[in-house]
Structures are given as structure tokens and as C-alpha cells.
Design a protein around this motif. Structure first.
Motif, short mmCIF file in Angstrom:
data_model
loop_
_atom_site.label_atom_id
_atom_site.label_comp_id
_atom_site.label_asym_id
_atom_site.label_seq_id
_atom_site.Cartn_x
_atom_site.Cartn_y
_atom_site.Cartn_z
N UNK A 35 0.88 -1.23 -0.07
CA UNK A 35 0.08 -0.01 -0.06
C UNK A 35 0.68 1.37 -0.09
N UNK A 44 -3.78 5.24 -5.69
CA UNK A 44 -4.80 5.33 -4.62
C UNK A 44 -5.94 4.31 -4.51
N UNK A 45 -6.13 3.93 -5.87
CA UNK A 45 -7.20 2.83 -6.29
C UNK A 45 -6.65 1.26 -6.11
N UNK A 56 -11.98 1.89 -4.20
CA UNK A 56 -11.74 2.05 -2.88
C UNK A 56 -10.13 2.00 -2.71
N UNK A 57 -9.54 2.40 -1.64
CA UNK A 57 -8.13 2.33 -1.35
C UNK A 57 -7.88 2.12 0.09
N UNK A 58 -6.57 2.52 0.67
CA UNK A 58 -6.14 2.34 1.98
C UNK A 58 -7.32 2.97 3.04
N UNK A 59 -8.28 2.18 4.14
CA UNK A 59 -8.62 2.88 5.05
C UNK A 59 -8.01 2.89 6.42
N UNK A 60 -7.90 1.60 6.74
CA UNK A 60 -7.41 1.46 8.25
C UNK A 60 -5.88 1.34 8.31
N UNK A 61 -5.34 0.80 7.45
CA UNK A 61 -3.79 0.92 7.23
C UNK A 61 -3.34 -0.20 8.34
N UNK A 67 -10.09 -3.53 2.93
CA UNK A 67 -10.48 -2.55 1.84
C UNK A 67 -9.51 -2.93 0.83
N UNK A 81 -1.93 -3.38 3.09
CA UNK A 81 -1.24 -2.54 4.01
C UNK A 81 -0.58 -3.31 4.80
#
Lengths: 99, 94, 399
Positions: A35, A44-45, A56-61, A67, A81
Motif C-alpha cells: 500500500x 490510490x485505487x 476503494x483504497x487504503x482505509x485502516x492501514x 479494503x 497494507x
């Protein structure tokens, strides 16, 4: 996007390696997550949703939200991630983009 | 105000959740069965606290001590090959 | 494989427990799904008033080195998918770890703040931004807006700025009837003022002082300027809210509005601002799914962040042999997590018969947890003390 020099953490001195994303070649740094490597290359996608075909891309990492699932060397649904890049890694986004 | 997604995995909107509550869903489990909220690949890790707050607000009840949406195994998505790899039948153990 | 102790989670609590037990002679395994050991330590970076910079990744590194030196079996990139009675820990790559003692140190997950457009790429949790920025050394964006005003978002805003990103502002979440505490200006100011006395770093202390300002105290939230106040160059908007995030393929702009005294957006004030990243900070909650699946009893304690497994002063849950430490017991800082981990590692060592005067050593470890709490500079949860009292009370009522 890379922070090459940081006032507290110093210089970035990791070795450069190569990965591909959807067939295109990109540079990554040894030890970083998929990521992070893709974001450093302005990508980002990482996937498209099933129902609405939304990007959608990185959310929580940190591996909780799933995601950032991508396909890595043929293996589906790998979390970008918390997966480390490797030289020659072939990464593909998942899901279908709206036409 | 614009509508918004609550459950990212199953793409469930706030309006859909509120509608499900108006037509009878009163617990996380009922909401889950009606809307699929919290049933996606992250297993509610992102939206569960939101669902708890939404239910608490609309039913005017405190968030319960024991979470009503119990976790069951596998607690993480597991590929069938990973399960087969263990070579065992864990069904009867718990 | 049979171990004396299996630790799940290689963050500050888990590694500290593993190190403690192994140094007393226990055979220990530690499992984590992340390839890097450290958990929430990995992204942490802030200046402490007395001891200088706290660089989480370096703390993680030194713990990891101890783990390796002590011969602890470390399973990175492994997920625990089930725990079966008495006790069997199953990993997704097929390993089966047998043990009498398990420590669940699974940490916390982030609470979401749903905003229209929050699924667009470029919108991420504040924790993701922190790890990308401080651990992977990639800015999550060039023009970043932050939603949610709390100790973590203020700290990360400063970290982002330090590394060259532009933080265009820290804003309130959109008003939501079910989330009212965090989107109400008046309550926000009261919370920020409380930070001033117990702030972890100069930045937070300053944020607190700004809101403690006599003028603001006297005239209440209604007079906090709409244009915000700058804290070390970062605009803090206590009366503006992000109503929506827009963008076709990635976050491109946010819609912001003034928030009236009673917490409602003033629609005639809506403005659009360009961004390429939005970070959401909704706080943390204990991640306890394994404890739930293992049959542990729970309590809901809002002051601790959510549902926590009931546990004794020796960190044991209602399931014999299953212990907890760190954020799974309530949201607190890394140093407290480390002290809790050491306590759990000590108790397990005692149960294994590895300690001579176990009771006294356990008492000392418990005192160190209390000491860490007293010295804690940062309080992620307001009223954490009350939450801790409730946790003890619930446990006592049960037994």
C-alpha cells in the motif's frame, strides 16, 4: 509523496526494488508495504466494490478493514497494507471498474 | 443531509439501516440479517461501534454489556485451502 | 507445538509479556498478522516534555531484539482464526499451538465517523495516515484535512506537518444525531481544555491552552471564532464541520459549513475546499473478537472505549488461563500497555512455578502499572479513571 528527509527520523536509505501494478512497472523500497509503495507512486485505487463498482483504497492501514485487498502473484485478496513488497512482485487491483 | 455508507464492506447506507429499524429490527443481529450490515469480509470490525450507537440512539436503550453480535470462528476470513491444509475437522470441538 | 505461553499480538503489551515470561524461563510463542513487530508503536512520534522524542519504531525495534535474543518463537504474518479449549491456538498457515496460558494483546481498532464520501480513495483513518507517514515514510497526501478533534488527531496533524505535508485544517465531524458528543462545539472545547493539564507534548499542551483562554471560558463556544485558531500553524476549527467529501476516483474536495451554537450546520455558509487526503479520527475501541470467540465475559464501559473482557487484577479473564493486556483492556498509552504486559507475563510465570516469591513480585508489577498510569501524559479517553473503577467493580460483582 516520499519523505526522503525527515527532521527527526533522518534520511530515507532503503534499497530500491521493482514491482508491477496492473502490468505497469513501479519502483518500491525494500521493507515497505504494498500500500505504501503504491501510494508513493500516486496510486490510490486498489479495488472496486461489487455492488456499486466504487473505487476503494487504503482505509485502516493495519489489516482490520480488508479494503486494500489486491491480487499478488496470482493469490487473491492479499491485504496491501500489511504485506511487504518483494522485488518482481506482480500486483493487480481487484473488482471491476465501471465502464 | 446526504446519505452515507455505514457498512463499507456490504455497502449499506444509513437510510437503509434506519428504514430496517423502522420496520422492526431492534438488535444488531436483526439489522445484520435484514441489511447485511456487519456481515462483510471485515466482519463488522469497522462498522460495529457505529451500529451499536445507531441502535442505542433509535431504540433509546443503553449499549448492552455483552455484545449482541457474537463473534464466531473463524474470526478472520480463512481460505478453504488454508482450512484444508490443517487436515482436521474442527467442527465438533466448540 | 506446545508452549508455556502463547501471546497473540506483537505490540507493546504482547512483546513486554513475552519478554517477561521468557526471561523467567517460560517457553513462549508470539503471533501477529503484521510483518513488522510493534503494533501501534510503529507510527508513534512525538516530543515528550522531559525525555525528548518518543520514536515508536525504535521502541518496537528494541523490544523485537529482546524477543529474538530470548529465543521466543515469533510468528509474524500469521493470523489466529480460532482458540479451542484448554488451549489450542490455530494459525491460518496451519500451525497449531498448544498451551495452558494465552495472552490476548490484540490492541484496538479505530472507530469510524461516517461522512458522505468517506469510502473514496484518499480518505483514511488517522491511524493509517500515521503509519504511512512515520513508519513507511510516505505522506498520505499533500493537502490534508482532518475530521475529529482529539489527542490523536492533534498529534498526528503535527507529525504530518513536520514531514512536509500541508494540514489545511482540523474540523468537527458532520452533526449526526447518534454521534452528538464529538460534533458539538461546546463539548469539544471542554474536552480540549482538559488536555492542557495532561498533555503528552508541547503541541497538545498548546492546543489545550488556547481553549483554556479566559476569554473563551467565559463566553462559551458561541464566541469561538469561525475562522479557527492556529496551533503551530495548523488551523483548528471548533465551529466548522466537514459535511461531505467529493471526488470521482479519489478525494478532491470537501464541503465545510459553520456550525451554529446548537450544533447545526448553517447551510448558507457552505464552502468547497480542495484536498487530496482526508483523515478520520473517531477514537479507538478495544479489539476483543478472540476473547469473545473464546467465551470470555464482557462489560461495556464507554470510558474505556467499548466492550472489554472482564479481568482480574492479575489480568486473567473469566476463562481460566486466558489473560489480557494492553488496549484490549481499555484505551491507554503504550507505556501503560507495556507495564500491563509485564504484569501478565509475571503472573503467568508464577502460575508456571517459575517464581520464588511470586506474590511479592506480582504486587510490584501491579504497582508499576499504577505508576505508569499516574505518569501518563496523554489520556485518549476522558474519564479513564472512572472506567478503570467500573472494570474492577464489574469483576468484583461477578466473583
Amino acid at each position: 509523496m516520499r519523505i526522503k528527509k525527515h527532521p527527526i527520523l533522518g534520511k530515507l536509505e532503503e534499497k530500491e526494488i521493482n514491482i508491477t501494478f496492473n502490468g505497469r512497472e513501479f519502483a518500491a523500497l525494500e521493507g515497505e508495504s504494498i500500500a505504501a509503495a503504491l501510494l508513493a507512486n500516486h496510486i490510490r485505487i486498489l479495488s472496486y466494490t461489487e455492488k456499486r463498482q466504487e473505487p476503494r483504497g487504503i482505509y485502516c492501514g493495519i489489516g482490520h478493514c480488508y479494503e486494500c485487498r489486491v491480487t499478488v502473484d496470482g493469490e487473491r485478496s492479499v491485504r496491501a497494507c500489511i504485506t511487504t513488497v518483494k522485488d518482481g512482485m506482480r500486483i493487480e487491483s481487484q473488482g471491476e471498474s465501471p465502464k | 443531509m446526504s446519505d452515507k455508507i455505514i457498512c463499507r464492506c456490504e455497502e449499506v447506507l444509513l437510510s437503509e439501516i434506519v428504514e430496517a429499524m423502522k420496520t422492526g429490527a431492534q438488535t444488531e443481529k436483526e439489522l445484520k440479517l435484514k441489511t447485511r450490515a456487519g456481515m462483510g469480509i471485515c466482519q463488522g470490525r469497522t462498522c460495529r461501534p457505529l451500529l451499536e450507537q445507531i441502535i442505542s440512539f433509535y431504540t433509546n436503550k443503553k449499549i448492552p454489556q455483552a455484545s449482541n453480535l457474537t463473534f464466531s470462528i473463524p474470526v478472520r476470513p480463512l481460505s478453504l485451502s488454508a482450512l484444508a491444509h490443517t487436515g482436521k475437522d474442527y467442527k465438533n470441538e466448540n | 507445538m506446545k508452549y508455556d505461553l502463547v501471546v497473540i499480538g506483537a505490540g507493546p503489551a504482547g512483546m513486554s509479556a513475552a519478554i517477561k515470561a521468557a526471561s523467567h524461563g517460560a517457553t513462549v510463542a508470539i503471533v501477529d498478522e503484521n510483518p513488522a513487530a510493534g503494533g501501534k508503536l510503529l507510527g508513534q512520534l512525538y516530543k515528550e516534555p522531559k525525555t525528548g522524542w518518543w520514536i515508536g519504531r525504535e521502541v518496537a525495534k528494541s523490544l523485537e531484539e529482546k524477543v529474538k535474543r530470548l529465543g521466543i518463537d515469533y510468528f509474524p504474518e500469521n493470523e489466529v482464526w480460532a482458540i479451542f479449549p484448554q488451549w489450542k491456538v490455530l494459525l491460518n498457515h496451519g500451525e497449531e499451538l498448544h498451551t495452558d496460558y494465552i495472552l490476548l494483546a490484540t490492541g484496538a481498532a479505530e472507530k469510524a465517523i461516517p461522512v458522505p464520501g468517506w469510502t473514496i480513495p484518499g480518505v483514511m483513518s488517522i491511524g493509517a495516515a500515521q503509519v504511512l507517514n512515520n513508519f513507511h515514510r510516505v505522506n498520505p497526501g499533500k493537502r490534508i484535512a482532518i475530521i475529529g478533534i482529539d489527542a490523536l488527531s492533534l498529534t498526528v496533524a503535527n507529525e504530518l506537518k513536520l514531514s512536509g505535508a500541508q494540514v489545511i485544517g482540523i474540523y468537527l465531524p458532520p452533526p449526526d444525531d447518534f454521534l452528538d458528543r464529538i460534533s458539538n462545539p461546546q463539548q469539544m472545547i471542554a474536552y480540549l481544555s482538559s488536555l492542557a493539564d495532561a498533555a503528552p507534548n508541547h503541541f497538545l499542551k498548546f492546543a489545550g491552552k488556547v481553549t483554556q483562554n479566559e476569554f473563551i471560558q467565559k463566553v462559551s463556544a458561541a464566541f469561538y471564532p469561525y475562522r479557527g485558531m492556529k496551533i503551530w500553524g495548523i488551523p483548528l476549527f471548533l465551529r466548522k464541520s466537514i459535511l461531505e467529501i467529493e471526488g470521482d476516483k479519489q478525494a478532491e474536495q470537501i464541503k465545510i459549513a459553520k456550525i451554529s451554537r446548537d450544533g447545526l450546520p448553517e447551510m448558507e455558509s457552505v464552502k468547497t475546499i480542495q484536498v487530496d487526503c482526508v483523515c478520520i479520527s473517531g477514537g479507538l475501541y478495544p479489539l476483543s473478537e478472540l476473547a469473545s470467540a473464546a467465551g470470555c465475559e464482557f462489560a461495556y464501559i464507554n470510558e474505556l472505549g467499548g466492550h472489554i473482557p472482564l479481568h482480574s487484577q492479575e489480568m486473567e479473564t473469566t476463562q481460566t488461563g486466558i489473560f489480557v493486556a494492553g488496549n484490549i483492556t481499555g484505551i491507554e498509552g503504550a507505556k501503560i500497555a507495556m507495564a500491563q504486559g509485564e504484569l501478565a507475563g509475571t503472573v503467568v510465570s508464577d502460575r508456571l512455578g517459575l517464581l520464588k516469591s511470586g506474590t511479592a513480585i506480582i504486587k510490584k508489577a501491579q504497582a508499576r502499572v499504577e505508576k505508569a498510569r499516574e505518569n501518563a501524559l496523554i489520556k485518549f479517553q476522558p474519564d479513564i479513571e472512572k472506567g478503570r473503577e467500573l472494570a474492577v467493580q464489574f469483576w468484583d460483582e461477578r466473583t
